[in-house]
Design an enzyme around this catalytic site. Structure first.
Site, mmCIF file in Angstrom:
data_model
loop_
_atom_site.group_PDB
_atom_site.id
_atom_site.type_symbol
_atom_site.label_atom_id
_atom_site.label_comp_id
_atom_site.label_asym_id
_atom_site.label_seq_id
_atom_site.Cartn_x
_atom_site.Cartn_y
_atom_site.Cartn_z
ATOM 1 N N HIS A 198 0.731 -1.283 0.262
ATOM 2 C CA HIS A 198 -0.164 0.046 -0.056
ATOM 3 C C HIS A 198 1.017 1.234 -0.102
ATOM 4 O O HIS A 198 0.367 2.402 -0.405
ATOM 5 C CB HIS A 198 -1.082 -0.201 1.141
ATOM 6 N N ASP A 229 -0.197 -7.701 1.666
ATOM 7 C CA ASP A 229 0.375 -6.154 1.547
ATOM 8 C C ASP A 229 1.685 -6.147 1.671
ATOM 9 O O ASP A 229 2.389 -5.485 2.480
ATOM 10 C CB ASP A 229 -0.299 -5.694 2.806
ATOM 11 N N GLY A 286 3.583 6.259 7.865
ATOM 12 C CA GLY A 286 4.907 6.493 7.779
ATOM 13 C C GLY A 286 5.869 5.291 8.100
ATOM 14 O O GLY A 286 7.082 5.154 7.868
ATOM 15 N N ASN A 287 5.438 4.632 9.254
ATOM 16 C CA ASN A 287 5.972 3.431 9.647
ATOM 17 C C ASN A 287 5.858 2.189 8.758
ATOM 18 O O ASN A 287 6.708 1.107 8.842
ATOM 19 C CB ASN A 287 5.487 2.790 11.197
ATOM 20 N N SER A 288 4.786 2.407 7.899
ATOM 21 C CA SER A 288 4.237 1.161 7.058
ATOM 22 C C SER A 288 5.500 0.650 6.397
ATOM 23 O O SER A 288 6.181 1.419 5.653
ATOM 24 C CB SER A 288 3.000 1.683 6.211
#
Length: 231
Positions: free
Chosen positions: A48, A87, A158-160
């Site tokens: 994503h 994901d 933003g950690n994703s």
């Protein structure tokens, strides 16, 4: 899979040792995190984070001779494979003549325990190289047919795509979401899903010529010179 081959250490020591393997991923519409898994610049992130994008850059934080971290932005990052169901995405950062990629290592065994100490490194809300510490709340939280690691380590936008480490510095998961309006409820994709994706990434190969795999960005028309405009 190579492990960190370390005894349990402090988060400070481990984040200093493996922090260079965590990168900032940027697209035209947002940012996320990722981590480098081999010397050729292959990098894992969330699907994503780069979904419907083809212009991707990575910012690497490498330690200079003075011991301080320096930023280097690298453009033209290549999409290798995408798996929307898990994901997960695999990218390749172009080789740099004067820079050796630093790696992180996947945990060889899936022996997680509730209450085990973990930490995440990423770029929440663009705050580069942020470290958050917590524990595993449960190792098998089910959402929509997939199992996630639930952790109290702070996970924010933003950690994703960043790594979730155990106390030996091994990656046990890929951070990808948190529950809104809740604290201490972050989630990560367990490493067995990641290993399955990496081992079979050819089945999820990205095809730049397929219009369904991402947006196509057209180059702007050339600017006309003032003399040409007067004709």
């Amino acid at each position: 899979y190579r492990t960190a081959d370390l005894p349990p250490r402090s988060v400070k020591e481990l984040s200093e040792k493996f922090g260079e393997g965590v990168v900032l991923i940027q697209t035209t519409s947002g940012l996320g995190s990722g981590f480098i898994v081999n010397e050729s610049g292959f990098c894992v992130t969330n699907c994503h984070v780069i979904e419907k994008e083809t212009r991707i850059s990575a910012t690497i934080f490498h330690r200079g001779a003075d011991g301080e971290f320096n930023r280097r932005r690298i453009d033209d990052v290549r999409i290798v494979a995408l798996n929307p169901f898990f994901d997960l995405a695999l990218l390749q950062i172009p080789a740099q003549k004067d820079l050796v990629f630093k790696l992180v290592y996947l945990a060889a065994e899936d022996d997680l325990q509730e209450g085990e100490e973990v930490f995440a490194i990423g770029n929440p809300l663009g705050l580069e190289r942020s470290v958050s510490q917590g524990i595993i709340g449960t190792k098998n939280r089910n959402f929509k047919g997939l199992v996630y690691i639930q952790t109290t380590a702070e996970i924010n936008p933003g950690n994703s795509g960043g790594p979730l480490f155990n106390s030996r510095g091994e990656v046990i998961g890929v951070t990808n979401m948190k529950l809104l309006f809740a604290e201490g409820l972050g989630f990560a994709i367990p490493s067995p899903y990641l290993k399955l994706f990496l081992e079979n990434h050819e089945a999820f190969a990205f095809d730049r010529n397929n219009p369904n795999t991402g947006f196509r960005y057209l180059d702007p028309p050339p600017r006309r010179s003032p003399s040409a405009m007067q004709k």
